[in-house]
Design a protein around this motif. Structure first.
Motif, PDB file in Angstrom:
ATOM      1  N   HIS A 126      65.816  70.748  28.483  1.00 23.72           N
ATOM      2  CA  HIS A 126      65.505  70.660  27.054  1.00 23.72           C
ATOM      3  C   HIS A 126      65.476  69.185  26.622  1.00 23.72           C
ATOM      4  CE1 HIS A 126      65.738  71.129  22.730  1.00 23.72           C
ATOM      5  NE2 HIS A 126      65.435  72.403  22.900  1.00 23.72           N
ATOM      6  N   PRO A 127      64.491  68.811  25.769  1.00 29.70           N
ATOM      7  CA  PRO A 127      64.391  67.406  25.344  1.00 29.70           C
ATOM      8  C   PRO A 127      65.686  66.879  24.706  1.00 29.70           C
ATOM      9  CG  PRO A 127      62.507  68.655  24.551  1.00 29.70           C
ATOM     10  CD  PRO A 127      63.415  69.641  25.210  1.00 29.70           C
ATOM     11  N   TYR A 128      66.469  67.766  24.088  1.00 32.34           N
ATOM     12  CA  TYR A 128      67.739  67.305  23.504  1.00 32.34           C
ATOM     13  C   TYR A 128      68.634  66.736  24.615  1.00 32.34           C
ATOM     14  CZ  TYR A 128      72.425  67.343  21.546  1.00 32.34           C
ATOM     15  OH  TYR A 128      73.684  66.960  21.154  1.00 32.34           O
ATOM     16  N   ASN A 129      68.745  67.500  25.711  1.00 26.59           N
ATOM     17  CA  ASN A 129      69.622  67.064  26.804  1.00 26.59           C
ATOM     18  C   ASN A 129      69.010  65.910  27.597  1.00 26.59           C
ATOM     19  OD1 ASN A 129      71.899  68.759  26.426  1.00 26.59           O
ATOM     20  ND2 ASN A 129      70.682  70.496  27.166  1.00 26.59           N
ATOM     21  N   MET A 130      67.692  66.008  27.872  1.00 24.84           N
ATOM     22  CA  MET A 130      67.035  64.912  28.608  1.00 24.84           C
ATOM     23  C   MET A 130      67.047  63.634  27.770  1.00 24.84           C
ATOM     24  SD  MET A 130      63.924  66.533  30.762  1.00 24.84           S
ATOM     25  CE  MET A 130      63.872  65.147  31.848  1.00 24.84           C
ATOM     26  N   GLY A 131      66.860  63.820  26.464  1.00 25.30           N
ATOM     27  CA  GLY A 131      66.855  62.664  25.558  1.00 25.30           C
ATOM     28  C   GLY A 131      68.209  61.983  25.525  1.00 25.30           C
ATOM     29  N   ARG A 132      69.248  62.795  25.635  1.00 20.30           N
ATOM     30  CA  ARG A 132      70.589  62.197  25.638  1.00 20.30           C
ATOM     31  C   ARG A 132      70.788  61.342  26.898  1.00 20.30           C
ATOM     32  NH1 ARG A 132      74.186  63.838  21.515  1.00 20.30           N
ATOM     33  NH2 ARG A 132      75.962  63.142  22.752  1.00 20.30           N
ATOM     34  N   ILE A 133      70.305  61.823  28.017  1.00 27.66           N
ATOM     35  CA  ILE A 133      70.418  61.008  29.246  1.00 27.66           C
ATOM     36  C   ILE A 133      69.629  59.711  29.057  1.00 27.66           C
ATOM     37  CG2 ILE A 133      69.940  60.874  31.733  1.00 27.66           C
ATOM     38  CD1 ILE A 133      70.215  63.884  31.877  1.00 27.66           C
ATOM     39  N   ALA A 134      68.400  59.864  28.504  1.00 31.14           N
ATOM     40  CA  ALA A 134      67.521  58.690  28.336  1.00 31.14           C
ATOM     41  C   ALA A 134      68.128  57.659  27.390  1.00 31.14           C
ATOM     42  CB  ALA A 134      66.153  59.135  27.834  1.00 31.14           C
ATOM     43  N   THR A 135      68.967  58.125  26.460  1.00 31.96           N
ATOM     44  CA  THR A 135      69.580  57.179  25.520  1.00 31.96           C
ATOM     45  C   THR A 135      70.987  56.775  25.966  1.00 31.96           C
ATOM     46  OG1 THR A 135      70.254  59.063  24.164  1.00 31.96           O
ATOM     47  CG2 THR A 135      68.269  57.900  23.480  1.00 31.96           C
ATOM     48  N   GLY A 136      71.348  57.154  27.166  1.00 33.56           N
ATOM     49  CA  GLY A 136      72.639  56.727  27.707  1.00 33.56           C
ATOM     50  C   GLY A 136      73.821  57.481  27.117  1.00 33.56           C
ATOM     51  N   THR A 137      73.557  58.677  26.571  1.00 29.58           N
ATOM     52  CA  THR A 137      74.653  59.508  26.034  1.00 29.58           C
ATOM     53  C   THR A 137      74.778  60.765  26.887  1.00 29.58           C
ATOM     54  OG1 THR A 137      73.061  59.513  24.195  1.00 29.58           O
ATOM     55  CG2 THR A 137      75.361  59.436  23.611  1.00 29.58           C
ATOM     56  N   LYS A 138      75.923  61.456  26.761  1.00 30.92           N
ATOM     57  CA  LYS A 138      76.143  62.620  27.636  1.00 30.92           C
ATOM     58  C   LYS A 138      75.384  63.848  27.150  1.00 30.92           C
ATOM     59  CE  LYS A 138      79.981  64.000  29.485  1.00 30.92           C
ATOM     60  NZ  LYS A 138      81.378  64.392  29.656  1.00 30.92           N
ATOM     61  N   PRO A 139      74.633  64.498  28.030  1.00 24.91           N
ATOM     62  CA  PRO A 139      74.057  65.796  27.671  1.00 24.91           C
ATOM     63  C   PRO A 139      75.155  66.862  27.813  1.00 24.91           C
ATOM     64  CG  PRO A 139      73.524  65.262  29.926  1.00 24.91           C
ATOM     65  CD  PRO A 139      74.350  64.119  29.413  1.00 24.91           C
ATOM     66  N   TYR A 140      74.869  68.119  27.426  1.00 25.28           N
ATOM     67  CA  TYR A 140      75.877  69.161  27.666  1.00 25.28           C
ATOM     68  C   TYR A 140      76.194  69.236  29.158  1.00 25.28           C
ATOM     69  CZ  TYR A 140      75.497  70.687  22.845  1.00 25.28           C
ATOM     70  OH  TYR A 140      75.534  70.726  21.479  1.00 25.28           O
ATOM     71  N   VAL A 141      75.139  69.320  29.974  1.00 28.06           N
ATOM     72  CA  VAL A 141      75.329  69.209  31.431  1.00 28.06           C
ATOM     73  C   VAL A 141      74.165  68.392  31.998  1.00 28.06           C
ATOM     74  CG1 VAL A 141      76.651  71.349  31.804  1.00 28.06           C
ATOM     75  CG2 VAL A 141      74.145  71.429  31.825  1.00 28.06           C
ATOM     76  N   TYR A 142      74.396  67.802  33.150  1.00 29.25           N
ATOM     77  CA  TYR A 142      73.351  66.983  33.794  1.00 29.25           C
ATOM     78  C   TYR A 142      72.459  67.873  34.664  1.00 29.25           C
ATOM     79  CZ  TYR A 142      75.737  62.781  32.247  1.00 29.25           C
ATOM     80  OH  TYR A 142      76.273  61.804  31.458  1.00 29.25           O
ATOM     81  N   PRO A 143      71.206  67.459  34.906  1.00 30.05           N
ATOM     82  CA  PRO A 143      70.331  68.275  35.753  1.00 30.05           C
ATOM     83  C   PRO A 143      70.897  68.392  37.174  1.00 30.05           C
ATOM     84  CG  PRO A 143      69.288  66.171  35.173  1.00 30.05           C
ATOM     85  CD  PRO A 143      70.553  66.247  34.407  1.00 30.05           C
ATOM     86  N   CYS A 144      70.651  69.559  37.772  1.00 31.93           N
ATOM     87  CA  CYS A 144      71.389  69.938  38.995  1.00 31.93           C
ATOM     88  C   CYS A 144      71.198  68.986  40.177  1.00 31.93           C
ATOM     89  CB  CYS A 144      70.994  71.349  39.393  1.00 31.93           C
ATOM     90  SG  CYS A 144      71.426  72.545  38.124  1.00 31.93           S
ATOM     91  N   THR A 145      69.955  68.688  40.543  1.00 34.66           N
ATOM     92  CA  THR A 145      69.752  67.851  41.736  1.00 34.66           C
ATOM     93  C   THR A 145      70.250  66.420  41.500  1.00 34.66           C
ATOM     94  OG1 THR A 145      67.902  69.250  42.384  1.00 34.66           O
ATOM     95  CG2 THR A 145      68.039  67.102  43.446  1.00 34.66           C
TER      96      THR A 145
END
Ligand code: NDP
Length: 281
Positions: free
Chosen positions: A119-138
């Protein structure tokens, strides 16, 4: 000679801990997997996920939908799972049939149940250097392998070959967040070998056997091979010419037995983490 990065060993340890923690829960975490169509490879992956979940005491629901499922029907199914308090994590098995807009489907998943971090919310958080709910598996599995083998990315030049949303982009961003200096390469990159030769950590996520050859790496490189390909004899192999590159590397993942087992283990960990976030927040 390189030290082998043993994904089977590391994932086994993580899964054992996970299974111990789940054992004591009266209500078990629940993963819902949606599969649309009859793609044989997808069916195999879904069965592997179901088996692993069962092994660890995670409840799994598989929603098998026919190839002719309309986009709206699929969105309705996701809505239903979003609203189901018994379901903690939702995974839509990709690829979807071509008449369905994958982006719209992935954006329909509640970010709090987005176990694959698409989801862009979670991917966007990674892109902005903040924690998503969970990180992508691989990518999460790759970072855990580096941690386990005490290979801190900080200050290293990490070269990632591949820029998919599932591996290349997020792993590059996660390495950047770990203070590596990151270069991303893709099919239009000029002089790939010149760039890979400067890598301290080289991650290949392309899907092309023998893409990475010994003359493309420097002595002491850490090699993470995400690729899953078949040799002419039908055996599983990665993107890296393993026997050529291994003597120059300090650490290297085998295929099979490297990144693969970590991916499924991260999926289980993510299901458990989402369960905890939902019940403890
Ligand atoms: P994609 O096909 O989505 O992405 C492949 C990437 O490789 C693209 O960014 C593409 O560039 C790039 N690429 C293609 N050819 C070259 C080339 N000659 N030189 C440099 N870059 C190139 O694949 P995925 O990311 O989904 O998967 C990659 C591999 O990893 C596959 O083998 C897949 O099976 C495997 N995989 C393994 C997992 C595991 O758990 N072990 C999990 C997920 C994937 P461009 O963007 O320009 O097209």
């Amino acid at each position: 000679m390189a030290q082998l990065i043993d994904g089977r060993l590391v994932s086994k340890k993580i899964c054992e801990n996970l299974s111990d923690e789940i054992l004591f829960l009266s209500k078990k975490p629940c993963l819902a997997v949606i599969i649309v169509g009859e793609d044989p490879a997808s069916r195999i992956y879904v069965n592997l996920k179901r088996k692993k979940a069962q092994e660890l005491g995670i409840k799994s629901i598989v929603e098998q939908m026919p190839t002719a499922t309309s986009q709206q029907e699929l969105l309705n199914k996701i809505e239903q799972l979003n609203n189901d308090n018994e379901v903690n994590a939702i995974l839509v098995q990709l690829p979807l049939p071509s008449h369905i807009d994958t982006k719209a489907v992935l954006e329909k998943i509640n970010p709090l149940k987005d176990v694959d971090c698409f989801h862009p919310y979670n991917m966007g958080r990674i892109a902005t250097g903040t924690k998503p709910y969970v990180y992508p598996c691989t990518p999460k599995g790759i970072i855990r392998l580096l941690e386990y083998y005490n290979i801190p990315p900080q200050g290293k030049h990490a070269v990632v070959i591949g820029r998919s949303n599932i591996v290349g982009r997020p792993v590059a961003q996660m390495l950047l967040n770990e203070n590596a200096t990151v270069t991303i390469c893709h099919s239009k990159t000029a002089n790939l070998a010149e760039i890979t030769k400067t890598a301290d950590i080289l991650i290949s996520a392309v899907g092309q056997k023998n893409l990475v050859k010994p003359d493309m790496v420097k002595e002491g490189v850490v090699v993470i091979d995400v690729g899953m390909n078949r040799t002419d004899e039908g055996k599983l192999c990665g993107d890296v010419d393993f026997y050529g590159v291994e003597p120059k590397a300090s650490f290297i993942t085998p295929v099979p037995g490297g990144v693969g087992p970590m991916t499924i283990c991260s999926l289980m960990q993510n299901t458990f983490d989402l369960y905890n976030i939902q019940y403890n927040s």
